[in-house]
Design a protein around this motif. Sequence first.
Motif, PDB file in Angstrom:
ATOM      1  N   PHE A  36       0.828  -1.198   0.000  1.00 60.60           N
ATOM      2  CA  PHE A  36       0.000   0.000   0.000  1.00 60.60           C
ATOM      3  C   PHE A  36       0.868   1.257   0.000  1.00 60.60           C
ATOM      4  N   PHE A  37       1.923   1.282   0.815  1.00 59.47           N
ATOM      5  CA  PHE A  37       2.802   2.447   0.849  1.00 59.47           C
ATOM      6  C   PHE A  37       3.561   2.628  -0.464  1.00 59.47           C
ATOM      7  N   ILE A  38       3.928   1.537  -1.107  1.00 64.97           N
ATOM      8  CA  ILE A  38       4.605   1.627  -2.406  1.00 64.97           C
ATOM      9  C   ILE A  38       3.652   2.202  -3.446  1.00 64.97           C
ATOM     10  N   TYR A  39       2.429   1.692  -3.501  1.00 60.54           N
ATOM     11  CA  TYR A  39       1.437   2.226  -4.437  1.00 60.54           C
ATOM     12  C   TYR A  39       1.122   3.687  -4.154  1.00 60.54           C
ATOM     13  N   LEU A  40       1.016   4.039  -2.895  1.00 61.13           N
ATOM     14  CA  LEU A  40       0.734   5.417  -2.513  1.00 61.13           C
ATOM     15  C   LEU A  40       1.844   6.361  -2.948  1.00 61.13           C
ATOM     16  N   SER A  41       3.089   5.923  -2.850  1.00 60.04           N
ATOM     17  CA  SER A  41       4.197   6.776  -3.281  1.00 60.04           C
ATOM     18  C   SER A  41       4.180   6.971  -4.790  1.00 60.04           C
ATOM     19  N   PHE A  42       3.847   5.942  -5.552  1.00 64.73           N
ATOM     20  CA  PHE A  42       3.752   6.098  -7.003  1.00 64.73           C
ATOM     21  C   PHE A  42       2.588   7.007  -7.398  1.00 64.73           C
ATOM     22  N   VAL A  43       1.478   6.904  -6.700  1.00 63.39           N
ATOM     23  CA  VAL A  43       0.316   7.739  -7.012  1.00 63.39           C
ATOM     24  C   VAL A  43       0.622   9.202  -6.738  1.00 63.39           C
ATOM     25  N   THR A  44       1.255   9.492  -5.609  1.00 64.12           N
ATOM     26  CA  THR A  44       1.544  10.882  -5.288  1.00 64.12           C
ATOM     27  C   THR A  44       2.573  11.467  -6.237  1.00 64.12           C
ATOM     28  N   ALA A  45       3.555  10.683  -6.647  1.00 64.73           N
ATOM     29  CA  ALA A  45       4.532  11.190  -7.615  1.00 64.73           C
ATOM     30  C   ALA A  45       3.863  11.390  -8.976  1.00 64.73           C
ATOM     31  N   GLY A  46       3.003  10.477  -9.369  1.00 63.51           N
ATOM     32  CA  GLY A  46       2.303  10.593 -10.646  1.00 63.51           C
ATOM     33  C   GLY A  46       1.316  11.737 -10.666  1.00 63.51           C
ATOM     34  N   LEU A  47       0.726  12.034  -9.514  1.00 62.48           N
ATOM     35  CA  LEU A  47      -0.219  13.137  -9.432  1.00 62.48           C
ATOM     36  C   LEU A  47       0.466  14.459  -9.732  1.00 62.48           C
ATOM     37  N   TRP A  48       1.616  14.682  -9.147  1.00 59.35           N
ATOM     38  CA  TRP A  48       2.320  15.949  -9.396  1.00 59.35           C
ATOM     39  C   TRP A  48       2.841  16.031 -10.818  1.00 59.35           C
ATOM     40  N   PHE A  49       3.199  14.902 -11.409  1.00 58.45           N
ATOM     41  CA  PHE A  49       3.615  14.912 -12.810  1.00 58.45           C
ATOM     42  C   PHE A  49       2.432  15.270 -13.699  1.00 58.45           C
ATOM     43  N   ALA A  50       1.245  14.791 -13.380  1.00 59.88           N
ATOM     44  CA  ALA A  50       0.054  15.140 -14.154  1.00 59.88           C
ATOM     45  C   ALA A  50      -0.285  16.620 -14.001  1.00 59.88           C
ATOM     46  N   VAL A  51      -0.104  17.173 -12.810  1.00 62.01           N
ATOM     47  CA  VAL A  51      -0.328  18.607 -12.610  1.00 62.01           C
ATOM     48  C   VAL A  51       0.662  19.411 -13.444  1.00 62.01           C
ATOM     49  N   TYR A  52       1.909  18.976 -13.461  1.00 60.69           N
ATOM     50  CA  TYR A  52       2.931  19.642 -14.267  1.00 60.69           C
ATOM     51  C   TYR A  52       2.566  19.617 -15.757  1.00 60.69           C
ATOM     52  N   LEU A  53       2.140  18.478 -16.257  1.00 61.59           N
ATOM     53  CA  LEU A  53       1.768  18.380 -17.664  1.00 61.59           C
ATOM     54  C   LEU A  53       0.543  19.231 -17.980  1.00 61.59           C
ATOM     55  N   THR A  54      -0.415  19.293 -17.075  1.00 61.23           N
ATOM     56  CA  THR A  54      -1.603  20.120 -17.280  1.00 61.23           C
ATOM     57  C   THR A  54      -1.232  21.596 -17.344  1.00 61.23           C
ATOM     58  N   LEU A  55      -0.383  22.048 -16.450  1.00 60.55           N
ATOM     59  CA  LEU A  55       0.038  23.454 -16.468  1.00 60.55           C
ATOM     60  C   LEU A  55       0.852  23.782 -17.712  1.00 60.55           C
ATOM     61  N   ALA A  56       1.699  22.863 -18.153  1.00 66.34           N
ATOM     62  CA  ALA A  56       2.474  23.091 -19.373  1.00 66.34           C
ATOM     63  C   ALA A  56       1.546  23.180 -20.585  1.00 66.34           C
ATOM     64  N   PHE A  57       0.540  22.320 -20.651  1.00 69.14           N
ATOM     65  CA  PHE A  57      -0.423  22.370 -21.755  1.00 69.14           C
ATOM     66  C   PHE A  57      -1.213  23.663 -21.708  1.00 69.14           C
ATOM     67  N   TRP A  58      -1.590  24.104 -20.526  1.00 71.91           N
ATOM     68  CA  TRP A  58      -2.353  25.328 -20.357  1.00 71.91           C
ATOM     69  C   TRP A  58      -1.552  26.545 -20.814  1.00 71.91           C
ATOM     70  N   MET A  59      -0.273  26.570 -20.460  1.00 73.47           N
ATOM     71  CA  MET A  59       0.570  27.691 -20.886  1.00 73.47           C
ATOM     72  C   MET A  59       0.771  27.683 -22.399  1.00 73.47           C
ATOM     73  N   ARG A  60       0.925  26.523 -22.976  1.00 78.34           N
ATOM     74  CA  ARG A  60       1.083  26.413 -24.431  1.00 78.34           C
ATOM     75  C   ARG A  60      -0.202  26.851 -25.133  1.00 78.34           C
ATOM     76  N   LEU A  61      -1.337  26.457 -24.600  1.00 75.68           N
ATOM     77  CA  LEU A  61      -2.613  26.837 -25.170  1.00 75.68           C
ATOM     78  C   LEU A  61      -2.828  28.350 -25.072  1.00 75.68           C
ATOM     79  N   LYS A  62      -2.423  28.932 -23.982  1.00 77.71           N
ATOM     80  CA  LYS A  62      -2.522  30.374 -23.803  1.00 77.71           C
ATOM     81  C   LYS A  62      -1.676  31.108 -24.843  1.00 77.71           C
ATOM     82  N   ASP A  63      -0.486  30.595 -25.128  1.00 75.56           N
ATOM     83  CA  ASP A  63       0.370  31.217 -26.132  1.00 75.56           C
ATOM     84  C   ASP A  63      -0.210  31.076 -27.537  1.00 75.56           C
ATOM     85  N   LEU A  64      -0.900  29.977 -27.802  1.00 70.81           N
ATOM     86  CA  LEU A  64      -1.496  29.793 -29.121  1.00 70.81           C
ATOM     87  C   LEU A  64      -2.705  30.700 -29.330  1.00 70.81           C
TER      88      LEU A  64
END
Length: 75
Positions: A36-64
């Motif tokens: 459970f702790f191993i899965y939880l660590s992967f989920v939390t790391a993946g969550l922040w990576f998804a937030v990073y990708l969403t913000l990068a897409f949002w900034m790119r969309l704003k520039d377009l």
Amino acid sequence: MSAIIKLKFFFEKHGFHVSSRLADSLGMRASSVRLFFIYLSFVTAGLWFAVYLTLAFWMRLKDLIRSKRTSVFDF
């Protein structure tokens, strides 16, 4: 023994026994708690990576959407 080795033994004796104590108090297996702790660590790391990708897409969309002018006289 050096202080580093004593510190290592202290953490191995007291720190790594946490999951088995938690499993005993919950009435489940220690391997399930560790998994459970191993899965939880992967989920939390993946969550922040998804937030990073969403913000990068949002900034790119704003520039377009908002076109940048090269000069004051461009329309």
